[in-house]
Design a protein around this motif. Structure first.
Motif, mmCIF file in Angstrom:
data_model
loop_
_atom_site.group_PDB
_atom_site.id
_atom_site.type_symbol
_atom_site.label_atom_id
_atom_site.label_comp_id
_atom_site.label_asym_id
_atom_site.label_seq_id
_atom_site.Cartn_x
_atom_site.Cartn_y
_atom_site.Cartn_z
ATOM 1 N N VAL A 93 20.510 25.202 -8.627
ATOM 2 C CA VAL A 93 19.368 24.933 -9.512
ATOM 3 C C VAL A 93 18.645 26.221 -9.867
ATOM 4 C CG1 VAL A 93 17.079 23.852 -9.607
ATOM 5 C CG2 VAL A 93 19.056 22.523 -8.803
ATOM 6 N N ARG A 125 18.982 19.012 -10.438
ATOM 7 C CA ARG A 125 18.466 18.706 -9.097
ATOM 8 C C ARG A 125 18.690 17.237 -8.733
ATOM 9 N NH1 ARG A 125 13.673 21.109 -9.472
ATOM 10 N NH2 ARG A 125 14.236 22.946 -8.241
ATOM 11 N N GLN A 140 17.056 22.381 -15.072
ATOM 12 C CA GLN A 140 16.852 22.360 -13.616
ATOM 13 C C GLN A 140 16.606 20.950 -13.076
ATOM 14 O OE1 GLN A 140 13.995 25.363 -12.422
ATOM 15 N NE2 GLN A 140 15.462 27.005 -12.833
ATOM 16 N N GLU A 182 20.284 23.478 -4.230
ATOM 17 C CA GLU A 182 19.085 24.276 -4.542
ATOM 18 C C GLU A 182 19.465 25.672 -5.018
ATOM 19 O OE1 GLU A 182 15.850 23.790 -5.119
ATOM 20 O OE2 GLU A 182 16.515 21.706 -5.008
#
Lengths: 196, 196
Positions: free
Chosen positions: A67, A79, A75, A64
């Protein structure tokens, strides 16, 4: 045919291999990454400097954080990819030269005493190794999704230190549904190669 | 085994392939170079920018001019290799982007309007392509001898122009007698790869 490499290998590494934008859920194991490294570590670099370093982003928390530094268009795939790796240049690679170039340990101080020289040489040679790594991912039957669309300073601060510069982030895994766009054009031979 | 690529191809491209310092007299043909290019042109670059350009040094006169710019330790092999290629970065690669990235021609001006940005991105991506090229040379059953020990400004002035920066010079051919030194060490997996 002018090539010795068999056609299946040509397809696996270049002709049918593509930059993947979606992936299946199948994990990429540490054993696969080790096999990739143990193959591509032999790719040549100047003075055998081998400045590439790799950070595997395995934890959800680290994923996270990464990202959040990726460009918006990168993104979703960052992810969801089974594995994400940060490829970086070690700008202090010269410290390893006495081990890597045992017949000429003076190279460390003769050629690489200055940081800007190391950053320049390290950047070029880490890029060579990044290309070998992409080929290695494909040699493992996986697809690579290399990306340079991210906040370099942010990734460096979060995951590296001032001696390591980010080079690219690579999503790795088995390609998923609609994994790629149509193949983009390439320059013709005569546009790239000239003879003197 | 964690790799899909067959063992013979692994050996050909990485495990047994070596940087050659001597060569046989067997010529390297334009057909071989074209086959190499037609394979490795598919290797990925950011925005499909493919900034690598190649100058094949075929004439005796051009060869001697090139040798005069090589570091002393590289002169003999550059003089005798069946083929010598200058690999360079096209710092004006963005002019081709509307053709290479037809779905996003705005990239040319949105991202690459400034020369320093092009030099940075072009250098990294041309280095990726140089690595693909080295792999391609090996795929043709030939040995590559990449060199960065030369006068970059001299080679640029003699063979390129201000829009093209030399990246490396590569000797290409079948390996000759005593073609290589013993294999140099490589960093261990744990020295290169970390996990977060």
């Amino acid at each position: 045919m002018s090539l010795v490499l068999d056609a299946a290998a040509q397809d696996l590494l270049f002709r049918e291999a593509r930059t993947a934008n979606t992936f299946t859920d199948e994990p990429v194991t540490d054993e696969q990454v080790q096999a990739i490294y143990d193959l591509v570590k032999y790719g040549p670099t100047a003075f055998n400097q081998t400045p590439l370093r790799v950070v595997l982003v395995r934890s959800e928390e680290a994923r996270e954080r990464l990202v959040s530094h990726m460009a918006e268009g990168n993104q979703a795939k960052t992810r969801t990819a089974p594995l994400v790796a940060i490829l970086a240049t070690d700008n202090e690679f010269h410290e390893e030269l006495p081990n890597l170039l045992p017949h000429f340990p003076q190279a460390k101080d003769m050629f690489f005493s200055e940081r800007p020289v190391r950053e320049q040489a390290g950047g070029v040679n880490a890029a060579l190794q990044a290309a070998y790594f992409i080929i290695g991912v494909r040699a493992a039957g996986l697809a690579a999704g290399p990306m340079t669309g991210f906040d370099f300073a942010g990734v460096q601060k979060e995951f590296l230190d001032e001696d390591h510069s980010p080079l690219m982030v690579i999503n790795i895994g088995k390609p998923g549904e609609d994994a790629w766009f149509p193949r983009l054009p390439r320059l013709a031979y005569d546009e790239v190669v000239t003879t003197v």
